[in-house]
Design an enzyme around this catalytic site. Structure first.
Site, mmCIF file in Angstrom:
data_model
loop_
_atom_site.group_PDB
_atom_site.id
_atom_site.type_symbol
_atom_site.label_atom_id
_atom_site.label_comp_id
_atom_site.label_asym_id
_atom_site.label_seq_id
_atom_site.Cartn_x
_atom_site.Cartn_y
_atom_site.Cartn_z
ATOM 1 N N GLY A 50 -16.280 52.438 39.716
ATOM 2 C CA GLY A 50 -17.596 51.899 39.398
ATOM 3 C C GLY A 50 -18.162 51.147 40.584
ATOM 4 O O GLY A 50 -17.812 51.418 41.741
ATOM 5 N N SER A 51 -19.014 50.181 40.282
ATOM 6 C CA SER A 51 -19.740 49.492 41.347
ATOM 7 C C SER A 51 -18.864 48.436 42.040
ATOM 8 O O SER A 51 -17.945 47.880 41.437
ATOM 9 C CB SER A 51 -20.979 48.824 40.758
ATOM 10 N N GLU A 108 -12.072 52.389 42.857
ATOM 11 C CA GLU A 108 -12.846 53.461 43.507
ATOM 12 C C GLU A 108 -14.301 53.044 43.387
ATOM 13 O O GLU A 108 -14.884 53.118 42.299
ATOM 14 C CB GLU A 108 -12.606 54.803 42.788
ATOM 15 N N LEU A 109 -14.884 52.598 44.495
ATOM 16 C CA LEU A 109 -16.197 51.948 44.410
ATOM 17 C C LEU A 109 -17.272 52.753 45.133
ATOM 18 O O LEU A 109 -17.100 53.928 45.423
ATOM 19 C CB LEU A 109 -16.077 50.520 44.962
ATOM 20 N N CYS A 135 -20.944 59.042 44.151
ATOM 21 C CA CYS A 135 -20.466 57.951 45.014
ATOM 22 C C CYS A 135 -20.435 58.371 46.489
ATOM 23 O O CYS A 135 -20.478 57.518 47.368
ATOM 24 C CB CYS A 135 -19.104 57.475 44.558
ATOM 25 N N GLU A 191 -26.004 50.585 48.480
ATOM 26 C CA GLU A 191 -25.879 51.910 47.862
ATOM 27 C C GLU A 191 -27.100 52.149 46.976
ATOM 28 O O GLU A 191 -27.312 51.417 46.005
ATOM 29 C CB GLU A 191 -24.607 51.938 47.007
#
Ligand code: NAP
Length: 478
Positions: A232-233, A252-253, A286, A380
């Site tokens: 996520g963020s 996992e960003l 992502c 992002e």
């Protein structure tokens, strides 16, 4: 409540559990009410953890081939119900149906790889006599399940990113409490149904929906949870890392991925690929391309041809066969994107195409002359917005890519092998794609980021390593 609206209860201990409250799930494209989703209360989350905890011994005792067969069956159910699964993804996430089908196909691969990995989890022998005092011993390692895993997943790949957590967890013999994104719960419940049909022991997979903050806080504080795997963020990732005590955490960003286009490359060949990397699923990937660095000798031709290719994108209803671009996940994200683009333009950036909203859909947008301090560049954006900047030397291009707080993947198109190797060595990212876009991923490769893009790796084999404990066994023979 309207008729024929699906009422989705929680999935705990191998059965559906009604919740005290339900919340409306709306299609992000047309804002139609598509389901009522259970909101887990504290006791529901604690029951899900207890169920998973009780299932630990049973799951760990299942032989590898049985875990592998369960995963294979899930892949088989996905194949049989491919179209229905794609429609679920398309409706809850506004993902164009072509992309939703591609996600289901990848999910099938992910569970297939998980079933293969389940069969080959093993340790190694350790040469103890390599150190003085280690003589006379036979030693080896084994990999054991870590215990209950909490998986928290984002909206953008609601089936495949669940698969990247549940697949390796089950392969390694760990039960799971899954908290999917509030906008995309139906994909997760569908997968729970498949695991149930495949014969997974009750309690080995539990799905709890509700607000990330309230469910997450219970998962983070509970000692029965041994690991949190989060996608996520970066903001939420940091919060989880800081509040999970001694639990193992993989994150996992996000990213603002970049691609370098060197002089001498064939533009006709690479431009359609770069457009795909920038605009697939409205840029909500992502590893979406957000920054394009083009050699100054190619800049004009590249920009012109790139715009022509962007014009070919079809915008509309995600369920239409030819749609490439549809609605962002929320109207709030449309507004945020609009503000970021306006800020960049106010500081001197130019809009080559897009920059507007039609029927609630943010149009694919290409910017030039963007200062790297603008949010559209350094944050992002997670929207169909990309910008093209020039470079003179490869050294400068690599420095521009590295001038980011993120580092997930980067791409470089070049005919110069030295530049390719230089980029491979110097780019500060988890993966370098030479002669491809940073958006490239197949599901068995190691995948993850550096800097604010995260910690730990997915890709089934690598996730299995994260989700297991290495135990050393040493026999003293004399
Ligand atoms: P998000 O807002 O961070 O949400 C992700 C998950 O975290 C959701 O299930 C969310 O639940 C939950 N959550 C929210 N607040 C929480 C809290 N305080 N504690 C625990 N859990 C909490 O991200 P998103 O908007 O769904 O997804 C987009 C982000 O994911 C982007 O930054 C993207 O780059 C990143 N991403 C990274 C990868 C990768 O592999 N590196 C892959 C895909 C996406 P609710 O939905 O209920 O809020």
């Amino acid at each position: 409540m309207e008729d024929n609206i699906l009422k989705q209860s929680l999935w705990i201990g191998g059965e559906y559990r009604p919740a005290a409250t339900y919340t409306e799930l709306k299609n992000p494209f047309n804002l139609k009410h598509i389901a009522d989703i259970a909101v887990a209360g504290k006791d529901d989350v604690l029951d899900a953890i207890a169920s998973a905890y009780q299932a630990s011994a049973k799951l760990a005792a299942l032989p590898a081939y049985v875990r592998a067969e369960i995963l294979e069956k899930v892949a088989g159910f996905l194949k049989e119900e491919r179209e229905e699964c794609a429609k679920i993804i398309s409706q809850e996430a506004a993902k164009p149906i072509k992309a939703a089908r591609a996600e289901v196909d990848r999910t099938i691969m992910t569970y297939t790889f998980a079933s293969h990995e389940a069969r080959r989890i093993h340790g190694e022998t350790v040469p103890m006599d390599a150190a003085p005092g280690g003589e006379g011993r036979l030693a080896f390692t084994v990999r054991e399940p870590i215990g209950v895993i909490a998986a928290i997943t984002p909206f953008n790949f609601p089936m495949n990113l669940v698969a990247h957590k549940v697949g390796p967890a089950i392969a390694a013999g760990n039960p799971v409490v899954l908290k999917p994104a509030s906008q995309t719960p139906l994909s997760a419940y569908k997968i729970a149904e498949f695991f149930h049909r495949a014969g997974l022991p009750h309690g080995a997979l539990n799905v709890v929906t509700g607000s990330g903050r309230s469910v997450g806080d219970i998962l983070m504080k509970d000692d029965r949870i041994k690991m949190i795997t989060f996608t996520g963020s970066p903001e939420v990732g940091r919060y989880i890392r800081e509040n999970s005590g001694l639990k193992r955490v993989t994150l996992e960003l996000g990213s603002n991925s970049a691609v370098i286009v060197d002089e001498g490359v064939n533009l006709e060949k690479i431009i359609p690929r770069i457009v795909t990397g920038a605009f697939s699923y409205q840029g909500q990937v992502c590893i979406s391309i957000q920054r394009i660095f083009v050699h100054e000798n190619l800049l004009e031709a590249f920009t012109e041809q790139f715009i022509e290719e962007v014009k070919k994108l079809k915008i509309g209803n995600p369920l239409d066969e030819d749609t490439d671009i549809s609605a962002l996940i929320s109207r709030g994200d449309v507004q945020r994107t609009k503000e970021w683009v306006e800020e960049a333009v106010a500081s001197g950036a130019g809009i080559k195409i897009g920059g507007s909203i039609t029927d609630g859909i943010y149009q694919p947008t290409v910017l030039v002359d963007v200062d790297t301090s603008e949010k559209v560049s350094c944050e992002e954006i997670f929207a169909p917005v990309v910008h093209i900047n020039r470079f003179k030397t490869m050294n400068e291009a690599i420095e521009m890519v590295n001038d980011s707080k993120y580092g997930l993947q980067a791409g470089i198109f070049t005919d110069n092998i030295h530049y390719g190797l230089q980029a491979a060595k110097r780019l500060e990212v988890g993966g370098v794609m030479i002669n491809d876009i940073p958006t490239f991923r197949v599901d068995q490769m190691p995948y993850g980021g550096v800097k604010l893009s995260g910690m730990g790796r997915e890709g089934i084999k690598y996730a299995v390593e994260e989700m297991s404990e290495l135990k050393l066994i040493s026999f003293k023979m004399e």
